[in-house]
Design an enzyme around this catalytic site. Structure first.
Site, PDB file in Angstrom:
ATOM      1  N   ASN A 134    -112.948 -19.092  13.994  1.00  0.00           N
ATOM      2  CA  ASN A 134    -111.997 -19.261  12.881  1.00  0.00           C
ATOM      3  C   ASN A 134    -110.745 -20.067  13.247  1.00  0.00           C
ATOM      4  O   ASN A 134    -110.167 -20.712  12.391  1.00  0.00           O
ATOM      5  CB  ASN A 134    -111.659 -17.913  12.225  1.00  0.00           C
ATOM      6  CG  ASN A 134    -111.048 -16.923  13.178  1.00  0.00           C
ATOM      7  OD1 ASN A 134    -111.099 -17.101  14.389  1.00  0.00           O
ATOM      8  ND2 ASN A 134    -110.484 -15.874  12.633  1.00  0.00           N
ATOM      9  N   ARG A 142    -104.401 -19.176  23.441  1.00  0.00           N
ATOM     10  CA  ARG A 142    -103.754 -17.894  23.711  1.00  0.00           C
ATOM     11  C   ARG A 142    -104.246 -17.231  24.986  1.00  0.00           C
ATOM     12  O   ARG A 142    -103.652 -16.280  25.469  1.00  0.00           O
ATOM     13  CB  ARG A 142    -104.157 -16.913  22.614  1.00  0.00           C
ATOM     14  CG  ARG A 142    -103.429 -17.020  21.380  1.00  0.00           C
ATOM     15  CD  ARG A 142    -104.092 -15.998  20.502  1.00  0.00           C
ATOM     16  NE  ARG A 142    -103.451 -16.015  19.235  1.00  0.00           N
ATOM     17  CZ  ARG A 142    -103.655 -15.099  18.312  1.00  0.00           C
ATOM     18  NH1 ARG A 142    -104.514 -14.127  18.524  1.00  0.00           N
ATOM     19  NH2 ARG A 142    -103.030 -15.169  17.190  1.00  0.00           N
ATOM     20  N   LYS A 157    -115.676 -20.035  26.715  1.00  0.00           N
ATOM     21  CA  LYS A 157    -116.917 -20.159  25.943  1.00  0.00           C
ATOM     22  C   LYS A 157    -116.551 -20.112  24.473  1.00  0.00           C
ATOM     23  O   LYS A 157    -116.338 -19.049  23.899  1.00  0.00           O
ATOM     24  CB  LYS A 157    -117.868 -19.014  26.305  1.00  0.00           C
ATOM     25  CG  LYS A 157    -119.316 -19.299  26.124  1.00  0.00           C
ATOM     26  CD  LYS A 157    -119.949 -19.180  24.773  1.00  0.00           C
ATOM     27  CE  LYS A 157    -119.720 -18.133  23.775  1.00  0.00           C
ATOM     28  NZ  LYS A 157    -120.061 -18.620  22.404  1.00  0.00           N
ATOM     29  N   PRO A 158    -116.407 -21.300  23.823  1.00  0.00           N
ATOM     30  CA  PRO A 158    -116.059 -21.295  22.400  1.00  0.00           C
ATOM     31  C   PRO A 158    -117.260 -20.873  21.550  1.00  0.00           C
ATOM     32  O   PRO A 158    -118.399 -20.898  22.026  1.00  0.00           O
ATOM     33  CB  PRO A 158    -115.699 -22.761  22.131  1.00  0.00           C
ATOM     34  CG  PRO A 158    -116.457 -23.541  23.157  1.00  0.00           C
ATOM     35  CD  PRO A 158    -116.617 -22.654  24.359  1.00  0.00           C
ATOM     36  N   SER A 216    -115.691 -10.139  16.838  1.00  0.00           N
ATOM     37  CA  SER A 216    -115.954  -8.960  16.022  1.00  0.00           C
ATOM     38  C   SER A 216    -115.909  -7.684  16.866  1.00  0.00           C
ATOM     39  O   SER A 216    -116.151  -7.697  18.071  1.00  0.00           O
ATOM     40  CB  SER A 216    -117.323  -9.104  15.362  1.00  0.00           C
ATOM     41  OG  SER A 216    -118.306  -9.234  16.367  1.00  0.00           O
ATOM     42  N   GLU A 237    -109.493  -8.590  21.377  1.00  0.00           N
ATOM     43  CA  GLU A 237    -108.826  -8.896  20.098  1.00  0.00           C
ATOM     44  C   GLU A 237    -109.922  -8.862  19.044  1.00  0.00           C
ATOM     45  O   GLU A 237    -110.684  -9.822  18.915  1.00  0.00           O
ATOM     46  CB  GLU A 237    -108.195 -10.285  20.155  1.00  0.00           C
ATOM     47  CG  GLU A 237    -107.084 -10.424  21.180  1.00  0.00           C
ATOM     48  CD  GLU A 237    -105.768  -9.814  20.709  1.00  0.00           C
ATOM     49  OE1 GLU A 237    -105.652  -9.452  19.532  1.00  0.00           O
ATOM     50  OE2 GLU A 237    -104.867  -9.691  21.543  1.00  0.00           O
ATOM     51  N   LEU A 238    -110.012  -7.759  18.285  1.00  0.00           N
ATOM     52  CA  LEU A 238    -111.196  -7.553  17.440  1.00  0.00           C
ATOM     53  C   LEU A 238    -110.867  -7.626  15.952  1.00  0.00           C
ATOM     54  O   LEU A 238    -109.847  -8.158  15.562  1.00  0.00           O
ATOM     55  CB  LEU A 238    -111.845  -6.224  17.837  1.00  0.00           C
ATOM     56  CG  LEU A 238    -112.105  -6.088  19.350  1.00  0.00           C
ATOM     57  CD1 LEU A 238    -112.692  -4.737  19.699  1.00  0.00           C
ATOM     58  CD2 LEU A 238    -112.997  -7.204  19.875  1.00  0.00           C
ATOM     59  N   CYS A 271    -108.337 -12.801  11.155  1.00  0.00           N
ATOM     60  CA  CYS A 271    -108.442 -11.383  11.522  1.00  0.00           C
ATOM     61  C   CYS A 271    -107.299 -10.569  10.927  1.00  0.00           C
ATOM     62  O   CYS A 271    -107.449  -9.379  10.690  1.00  0.00           O
ATOM     63  CB  CYS A 271    -108.497 -11.231  13.023  1.00  0.00           C
ATOM     64  SG  CYS A 271    -107.144 -12.083  13.829  1.00  0.00           S
TER      65      CYS A 271
HETATM   66  P1  NAD Z   1    -118.401 -12.801  16.899  1.00  0.00           P
HETATM   67  O1  NAD Z   1    -118.054 -11.495  17.524  1.00  0.00           O
HETATM   68  O2  NAD Z   1    -119.706 -12.919  16.224  1.00  0.00           O
HETATM   69  O3  NAD Z   1    -118.368 -13.970  17.974  1.00  0.00           O
HETATM   70  C1  NAD Z   1    -117.229 -14.222  18.765  1.00  0.00           C
HETATM   71  C2  NAD Z   1    -117.668 -14.917  20.025  1.00  0.00           C
HETATM   72  O4  NAD Z   1    -118.476 -14.037  20.786  1.00  0.00           O
HETATM   73  C3  NAD Z   1    -118.485 -16.187  19.819  1.00  0.00           C
HETATM   74  O5  NAD Z   1    -118.112 -17.117  20.804  1.00  0.00           O
HETATM   75  C4  NAD Z   1    -119.904 -15.686  20.058  1.00  0.00           C
HETATM   76  O6  NAD Z   1    -120.756 -16.725  20.512  1.00  0.00           O
HETATM   77  C5  NAD Z   1    -119.683 -14.675  21.159  1.00  0.00           C
HETATM   78  N1  NAD Z   1    -120.704 -13.643  21.310  1.00  0.00           N
HETATM   79  C6  NAD Z   1    -121.455 -13.036  20.360  1.00  0.00           C
HETATM   80  N2  NAD Z   1    -122.258 -12.105  20.950  1.00  0.00           N
HETATM   81  C7  NAD Z   1    -122.004 -12.123  22.269  1.00  0.00           C
HETATM   82  C8  NAD Z   1    -122.482 -11.389  23.406  1.00  0.00           C
HETATM   83  N3  NAD Z   1    -123.405 -10.432  23.293  1.00  0.00           N
HETATM   84  N4  NAD Z   1    -121.977 -11.695  24.615  1.00  0.00           N
HETATM   85  C9  NAD Z   1    -121.038 -12.648  24.750  1.00  0.00           C
HETATM   86  N5  NAD Z   1    -120.556 -13.359  23.742  1.00  0.00           N
HETATM   87  C10 NAD Z   1    -121.017 -13.090  22.508  1.00  0.00           C
HETATM   88  O7  NAD Z   1    -117.182 -13.138  15.931  1.00  0.00           O
HETATM   89  P2  NAD Z   1    -117.001 -14.408  14.987  1.00  0.00           P
HETATM   90  O8  NAD Z   1    -117.874 -14.208  13.797  1.00  0.00           O
HETATM   91  O9  NAD Z   1    -117.110 -15.667  15.757  1.00  0.00           O
HETATM   92  O10 NAD Z   1    -115.462 -14.234  14.586  1.00  0.00           O
HETATM   93  C11 NAD Z   1    -115.033 -13.429  13.567  1.00  0.00           C
HETATM   94  C12 NAD Z   1    -114.500 -12.115  14.111  1.00  0.00           C
HETATM   95  O11 NAD Z   1    -113.445 -12.365  15.041  1.00  0.00           O
HETATM   96  C13 NAD Z   1    -113.872 -11.271  13.035  1.00  0.00           C
HETATM   97  O12 NAD Z   1    -114.262  -9.932  13.194  1.00  0.00           O
HETATM   98  C14 NAD Z   1    -112.371 -11.415  13.290  1.00  0.00           C
HETATM   99  O13 NAD Z   1    -111.580 -10.373  12.837  1.00  0.00           O
HETATM  100  C15 NAD Z   1    -112.333 -11.518  14.763  1.00  0.00           C
HETATM  101  N6  NAD Z   1    -111.067 -12.130  15.178  1.00  0.00           N
HETATM  102  C16 NAD Z   1    -110.134 -11.344  15.769  1.00  0.00           C
HETATM  103  C17 NAD Z   1    -108.911 -11.887  16.163  1.00  0.00           C
HETATM  104  C18 NAD Z   1    -107.875 -11.058  16.838  1.00  0.00           C
HETATM  105  O14 NAD Z   1    -106.968 -11.635  17.413  1.00  0.00           O
HETATM  106  N7  NAD Z   1    -107.948  -9.749  16.798  1.00  0.00           N
HETATM  107  C19 NAD Z   1    -108.652 -13.244  15.936  1.00  0.00           C
HETATM  108  C20 NAD Z   1    -109.626 -14.027  15.316  1.00  0.00           C
HETATM  109  C21 NAD Z   1    -110.852 -13.449  14.956  1.00  0.00           C
END
Ligand code: NAD
Length: 453
Positions: A134, A142, A157-158, A216, A237-238, A271
Site C-alpha cells: 500500500n 521506515r 522484500k517488497p 496483515s 506493524e499489522l 492501515c
Molecule cells: P500481507 O500480509 O498479505 O503481505 C505483506 C507482505 O508479507 C508482502 O510482502 C507479502 O509478500 C509478505 N508475505 C505474505 N506471506 C508471507 C509469509 N508466509 N512469509 C513471509 N512473507 C510473507 O499484507 P498486504 O496485503 O500486502 O498489506 C495489507 C496489510 O498490511 C493490511 O492488513 C494493513 O493493515 C497492513 N499494514 C499495516 C501497517 C502498519 O504500519 N501497521 C502499514 C501498512 C499496511
C-alpha cells in the site's frame, strides 16, 4: 534462465513491468553479503552513517518525480499522493540521519557505591524487512533508515504487487553507497513470489538477527511463530480497524476534512484508515450529507487488485443483505482497472463483518451513539489497536477522547497523523514495535550494560 513475474497497473489491469523472481540462492547470497559487510557498516562513525543517510534523503527528494511515477504505475494511487509518499518516505532518511548521532546511553555510580554502571547500545545485526503494497516506498523507508542509522545491514522484500519502487530506491541507495565505497550488500533487495520460503529459510539461519514486518495480522502471526525457534527480534506493524468518533460538539467542516484524509487516502488502503465512523446521533444526518458530497468530489484511484476489489464488494454486499442502508456507491463500475466507488453505509447490524474487519477500501460505515462514553466503548470494541480519531471542540470531551480511545496512535481533531518524528505502531492484534520518532531506532539496537569499577 531466471524466472520472472509480472507487475500489473491497477488503473488498466495491464502488465506494467516484469521482474526477476528470486529464489533461495539469491536471498541466501544477500544474507551472506549482509553478514560479511555488516560489521564494517556498524564500525563507521555515527556521523559518517548520518551523512550517508542525509545524502540518500537528498537524492530521493531530487528524484521524487521518477520514483512517484513508478508508485503511480504499480499501485495505482493518484500522482499527487505518490509524490506525497516519496516526500514522506524520504523524510525517514533525514529523520534517522539526525537520530544516528544521538544514540542513547547513560553512566552513573551504582547505588551501593560499589562501582559504576555504563549503558550503551549496539546494533542487533542483519535485518530482514518485509513490506506491503500500500505504501511501496514509505513502509520500507521506515525500516531501512533506522536500521542503517543503528548500524545494521538490511535485506528488503517488497510486496510482489509493487516491487519496482524499491528496485529503484535500492538502486539510488547503492549510488550513494558507491560514492563512499560502501559495499552494495549492506542493503539488498529480493523480489520474489516465494515469500513463505524466503522467510522460513532466512529466519532459520543464525546469521539473521531481526525481522521487521508490515502487513496483515495473519501473516504477522505466522512470522512471530517462526521467530520463536531462534528467539529472533521482531517488530510487527499489522492490521487496524480504526474508529473515528465525532462528538456532539464537533466542527463538522473540520470533521469532514479529517474524514476524507483518514478514509480516502490511497483509496482507503491504509492501515490507519478510518474503518468505523461513530457519530453522535444529533450530528449524524448532517455529517452523512457532508461526507457523501466530499467523498464524491475526491479523486479516488483504483484498489490494488481485482481480488481486493471483489473482497471489498463482498463485505459491502453482505452488510446490505443483512439490512444496512447504502447511501452512496456500492456498485463495481464497468470498464478496465480495479476500481471501487466511494461508498457510505448506515444502519449497519452490529454483528456485520464490515464493522469487525479491515475494509481497506473507500467505504465508510456510520454508526451512532447518545453518550460519549458509549461511543468510546464502541470504538474500543475491537481486537485491533492501531489508530483512532476523536473530534470535538469541547476541551473536556477532546481530553476524554484522547485519554480513553484505546490505540497506539490517537488523532484529536486531525485525520492525518503520520509523522516520521512520531512513533507509529499499534497495540493488541495490531502488533508491537514502533517506527519513526526517537523510539523507532530502538528496534534495531540491543542494550549493553558495562560494569565498571
Ligand atoms: P500481507 O500480509 O498479505 O503481505 C505483506 C507482505 O508479507 C508482502 O510482502 C507479502 O509478500 C509478505 N508475505 C505474505 N506471506 C508471507 C509469509 N508466509 N512469509 C513471509 N512473507 C510473507 O499484507 P498486504 O496485503 O500486502 O498489506 C495489507 C496489510 O498490511 C493490511 O492488513 C494493513 O493493515 C497492513 N499494514 C499495516 C501497517 C502498519 O504500519 N501497521 C502499514 C501498512 C499496511
Amino acid at each position: 534462465m531466471t524466472s520472472t513475474f509480472d507487475v500489473l497497473n491497477p488503473r488498466t489491469g495491464a502488465v506494467y513491468a516484469t521482474v526477476d523472481n528470486h529464489t533461495s540462492d539469491d536471498w541466501m547470497a544477500a544474507l551472506s553479503e549482509a553478514d560479511q559487510h555488516g560489521s564494517a557498516w556498524a564500525a563507521l562513525s555515527p556521523r559518517t552513517r548520518s551523512v550517508i543517510l542525509s545524502e540518500i534523503f537528498l537524492e530521493l527528494t531530487e528524484r521524487t518525480e521518477e520514483i512517484a511515477d513508478i508508485i503511480h504505475a504499480e499501485s495505482g494511487k493518484p500522482i499527487a499522493e505518490a509524490q506525497g509518499e516519496v516526500a514522506y518516505g524520504a523524510e525517514y532518511f533525514r529523520w534517522f540521519a539526525e537520530e544516528a548521532v544521538r544514540l542513547p546511553g547513560r553512566f552513573g555510580q551504582a547505588p551501593s557505591g560499589g562501582g559504576h554502571i555504563a549503558v550503551t547500545r549496539i546494533p542487533v545485526g542483519p535485518v530482514l524487512a518485509i513490506t506491503p503494497w500500500n505504501f511501496p516506498i514509505a513502509m520500507a523507508a521506515r525500516k531501512i533508515a533506522p536500521a542503517l542509522a543503528a548500524g545494521c545491514p538490511v535485506i528488503v522484500k517488497p510486496a510482489s504487487e509493487t516491487p519496482m519502487t524499491m528496485v529503484k530506491v535500492v538502486q539510488i541507495i547503492h549510488e550513494v553507497f558507491a560514492r563512499h565505497d560502501i559495499p552494495a550488500g549492506v542493503v539488498s533487495i529480493i523480489t520474489t513470489t516465494h515469500d513463505a520460503e524466503l522467510s522460513a529459510e532466512l529466519m532459520a539461519d543464525p546469521r539473521l538477527a531481526k525481522i521487521t514486518f508490515t502487513g496483515s495480522t495473519n501473516v504477522g502471526r505466522i512470522l512471530v511463530r517462526q521467530s520463536a525457534d531462534r528467539l529472533l527480534r521482531t517488530s510487527m506493524e499489522l492490521g487496524g480497524n480504526a474508529a473515528f468518533v465525532v462528538d456532539q460538539h464537533a466542527d463538522l467542516n473540520q470533521v469532514v476534512a479529517g474524514a476524507i484524509a483518514a478514509k480516502l487516502r490511497n483509496a482507503g488502503q491504509v492501515c490507519i484508515a478510518a474503518n468505523r465512523f461513530i457519530v453522535h446521533e444529533s450530528r449524524a444526518t448532517e455529517f452523512v450529507e457532508l461526507l457523501a458530497k466530499a467523498m464524491q468530489a475526491t479523486d479516488i484511484g483504483p484498489v490494488i487488485s481485482a481480488r481486493q476489489r471483489d473482497r471489498i464488494a463482498q463485505l459491502v454486499d453482505a452488510a446490505v443483505t443483512e439490512g444496512a442502508d447504502l447511501v452512496i456507491g456500492g456498485t463495481v463500475p464497468e470498464g478496465e482497472g480495479f476500481y471501487y466507488p466511494a461508498t457510505i453505509l448506515t444502519n449497519i447490524p452490529a454483528e456485520a463483518r464490515i464493522l469487525h474487519e479491515e475494509i481497506f477500501g473507500p467505504v465508510a460505515t456510520i454508526t451512532t451513539f447518545t453518550e460519549l462514553a458509549d461511543g468510546v466503548a464502541l470504538a474500543n470494541s475491537t481486537e485491533f489497536g492501531l489508530a483512532a480519531y476523536g473530534f470535538s471542540t469541547d476541551t473536556d470531551a477532546a481530553h476524554y477522547l484522547a485519554t480513553n480511545l484505546r490505540a497506539g496512535m490517537v488523532g484529536i481533531n486531525r485525520g492525518a497523523i503520520s509523522d516520521p518524528a512520531a512513533p507509529f505502531g499499534g497495540i493488541g492484534q495490531s502488533g508491537f514495535g514502533r517506527e519513526g520518532g526517537t523510539e523507532g531506532i530502538e528496534e534495531y539496537l540491543a542494550v549493553k550494560y558495562i560494569a565498571l569499577p
